[in-house]
Design a protein around this motif. Structure first.
Motif, mmCIF file in Angstrom:
data_model
loop_
_atom_site.group_PDB
_atom_site.id
_atom_site.type_symbol
_atom_site.label_atom_id
_atom_site.label_comp_id
_atom_site.label_asym_id
_atom_site.label_seq_id
_atom_site.Cartn_x
_atom_site.Cartn_y
_atom_site.Cartn_z
ATOM 1 N N ALA A 170 4.907 -3.288 4.785
ATOM 2 C CA ALA A 170 4.044 -4.087 3.913
ATOM 3 C C ALA A 170 3.166 -3.187 3.037
ATOM 4 O O ALA A 170 2.969 -3.457 1.846
ATOM 5 C CB ALA A 170 3.185 -5.024 4.752
ATOM 6 N N LEU A 171 2.653 -2.099 3.619
ATOM 7 C CA LEU A 171 1.819 -1.180 2.854
ATOM 8 C C LEU A 171 2.594 -0.539 1.705
ATOM 9 O O LEU A 171 2.109 -0.478 0.561
ATOM 10 C CB LEU A 171 1.258 -0.096 3.766
ATOM 11 C CG LEU A 171 0.057 -0.464 4.638
ATOM 12 C CD1 LEU A 171 -0.268 0.684 5.594
ATOM 13 C CD2 LEU A 171 -1.156 -0.790 3.775
ATOM 14 N N LEU A 172 3.803 -0.066 1.989
ATOM 15 C CA LEU A 172 4.583 0.614 0.953
ATOM 16 C C LEU A 172 5.035 -0.355 -0.134
ATOM 17 O O LEU A 172 5.081 0.010 -1.313
ATOM 18 C CB LEU A 172 5.783 1.310 1.576
ATOM 19 C CG LEU A 172 5.478 2.490 2.514
ATOM 20 C CD1 LEU A 172 6.753 3.244 2.846
ATOM 21 C CD2 LEU A 172 4.456 3.423 1.913
ATOM 22 N N GLU A 173 5.374 -1.581 0.246
ATOM 23 C CA GLU A 173 5.758 -2.565 -0.767
ATOM 24 C C GLU A 173 4.581 -2.888 -1.684
ATOM 25 O O GLU A 173 4.742 -3.043 -2.895
ATOM 26 C CB GLU A 173 6.280 -3.830 -0.094
ATOM 27 C CG GLU A 173 7.647 -3.647 0.557
ATOM 28 C CD GLU A 173 8.110 -4.882 1.299
ATOM 29 O OE1 GLU A 173 7.266 -5.800 1.506
ATOM 30 O OE2 GLU A 173 9.296 -4.943 1.680
ATOM 31 N N SER A 174 3.379 -2.965 -1.090
ATOM 32 C CA SER A 174 2.185 -3.199 -1.903
ATOM 33 C C SER A 174 1.933 -2.021 -2.845
ATOM 34 O O SER A 174 1.616 -2.216 -4.030
ATOM 35 C CB SER A 174 0.975 -3.420 -0.996
ATOM 36 O OG SER A 174 -0.207 -3.556 -1.757
ATOM 37 N N LEU A 175 2.099 -0.806 -2.344
ATOM 38 C CA LEU A 175 1.922 0.373 -3.190
ATOM 39 C C LEU A 175 2.944 0.396 -4.318
ATOM 40 O O LEU A 175 2.619 0.757 -5.457
ATOM 41 C CB LEU A 175 2.041 1.644 -2.349
ATOM 42 C CG LEU A 175 0.871 1.972 -1.422
ATOM 43 C CD1 LEU A 175 1.198 3.197 -0.572
ATOM 44 C CD2 LEU A 175 -0.413 2.213 -2.214
ATOM 45 N N ALA A 176 4.185 0.003 -4.018
ATOM 46 C CA ALA A 176 5.227 -0.012 -5.048
ATOM 47 C C ALA A 176 4.866 -0.980 -6.169
ATOM 48 O O ALA A 176 5.029 -0.670 -7.358
ATOM 49 C CB ALA A 176 6.569 -0.387 -4.432
ATOM 50 N N ARG A 177 4.346 -2.151 -5.809
ATOM 51 C CA ARG A 177 3.936 -3.120 -6.833
ATOM 52 C C ARG A 177 2.780 -2.569 -7.669
ATOM 53 O O ARG A 177 2.750 -2.730 -8.891
ATOM 54 C CB ARG A 177 3.533 -4.442 -6.174
ATOM 55 C CG ARG A 177 4.708 -5.252 -5.630
ATOM 56 C CD ARG A 177 4.274 -6.659 -5.250
ATOM 57 N NE ARG A 177 3.344 -6.638 -4.116
ATOM 58 C CZ ARG A 177 3.710 -6.684 -2.844
ATOM 59 N NH1 ARG A 177 4.996 -6.770 -2.533
ATOM 60 N NH2 ARG A 177 2.817 -6.687 -1.882
ATOM 61 N N ASN A 178 1.834 -1.911 -7.006
ATOM 62 C CA ASN A 178 0.681 -1.371 -7.736
ATOM 63 C C ASN A 178 1.087 -0.224 -8.658
ATOM 64 O O ASN A 178 0.547 -0.093 -9.767
ATOM 65 C CB ASN A 178 -0.376 -0.899 -6.744
ATOM 66 C CG ASN A 178 -1.035 -2.051 -6.001
ATOM 67 O OD1 ASN A 178 -1.001 -3.194 -6.456
ATOM 68 N ND2 ASN A 178 -1.606 -1.771 -4.842
ATOM 69 N N VAL A 179 2.029 0.604 -8.222
ATOM 70 C CA VAL A 179 2.515 1.683 -9.082
ATOM 71 C C VAL A 179 3.214 1.088 -10.308
ATOM 72 O O VAL A 179 3.031 1.568 -11.440
ATOM 73 C CB VAL A 179 3.461 2.619 -8.307
ATOM 74 C CG1 VAL A 179 4.164 3.593 -9.265
ATOM 75 C CG2 VAL A 179 2.696 3.412 -7.257
#
Length: 297
Positions: free
Chosen positions: A190-199
């Motif tokens: 969940a953390l990495l998917e959120s980071l991917a969206r923010n990037v």
């Protein structure tokens, strides 16, 4: 109308057109920046770096103010050149107001009209001039609205970029050296998917608001150039995980970082065959490391 007057009128119309095109490409066109805005922002960025020896946090705000000043100056000069051939005969002066037919008088009339102040001591005497002055007043109001909207659009994009940098720093401090592999796979995913969206959001912001690139953070915690390499490390670690969902999230983050690197490469001249090399160039330019490449870019 004499040739010199006609040439001045054409030159004035050209300056107004240049201003309008630059405002359109900077504020309305989704993936562009006008030539005036780009030249002023990049020029001041380089100037501050050359004289201070580092990228300055005030370079971009000063650049935005200079761009707004350039738009206003282009408009004032352009309309003044249009008014000049008609001075003073084409205008009605109030009692006691001296009549002049020089460029200074044309500049004054243009500034009063652009600002929509309308003192009234000098008024157009012919219908075409009345229409022209009214048109300038409309463009002046539009320019004021455009500059306000530009500022209001720019700073939310900067806030999203700073928030991403802060999130990466918090994750680095909380997870420690093991990184996401020390977390429960579902949570890490969940953390990495959120980071991917923010990037991805930051990439879109850089495309839509090119001028935000020139903002340099005073504190490292809010600096994406100083933290983006850690996002690459997170993606690489996740790809080696035994958990399929975490591997997928790692590939998503890796792909979003590659998109960001492509924006930096294509729009802002960061060279490098890999995303890592592009991010190193990005960090070098914004963290003020001295090297030959950064001084000329």
């Amino acid at each position: 109308m004499e040739f010199i007057d006609l040439a001045g009128t054409i030159a004035g119309a050209g300056l107004i057109l240049l201003m309008a095109v630059d405002v359109f490409h900077t504020l309305l066109y989704p993936h562009g920046t006008g030539p005036v805005c780009r030249t002023v922002m990049h020029g001041l960025w380089l100037l501050f770096r050359r004289f201070s020896g580092r990228a300055s946090p005030i370079a971009a705000p000063v650049g935005m103010a200079a761009v707004i000043g350039a738009w206003a100056s282009l408009s004032i000069m352009g309309w003044a050149l249009i008014y000049l051939p008609h001075l003073p005969a084409g205008f009605v002066y109030a009692d006691g107001v001296p009549q002049h037919g020089n460029f200074t008088e044309a500049i004054y009339i243009s500034m009063v009209s652009l600002s929509t102040v309308g003192y009234g001591e000098i008024a157009p005497a012919t219908p075409p001039l009345r229409f022209i002055m009214a048109a300038q007043a409309v463009t002046g109001f539009g320019l004021l609205t455009a500059t306000v909207s530009w500022i209001l659009q720019t700073y939310p994009a900067l806030s999203r970029r700073r928030a991403l940098a802060h999130d990466l720093n918090l994750l680095r401090e909380a997870a420690g050296p093991p990184g996401v592999l020390s977390l429960e796979p579902g949570h890490a995913t969940a953390l990495l998917e959120s980071l991917a969206r923010n990037v991805s959001t930051v990439s879109i912001d850089l495309l839509a608001f090119n001028e935000t690139y020139y903002f340099n953070e005073a504190k490292q915690r809010g600096s994406l150039p100083a933290t983006v390499a850690y996002a690459q490390q997170l993606a690489s670690d996740a790809i080696t995980s035994a958990n399929a969902d975490l591997r997928f999230a790692g590939r998503m983050l890796h792909a979003s970082l590659d998109d960001l690197a492509e924006v930096l490469r294509g729009k802002f001249g960061h060279s490098g065959p890999t995303s890592s090399a592009v991010f190193l160039s990005y960090e070098t330019r914004h963290r003020h490391r001295r090297n030959p490449d950064s001084e000329t870019s």
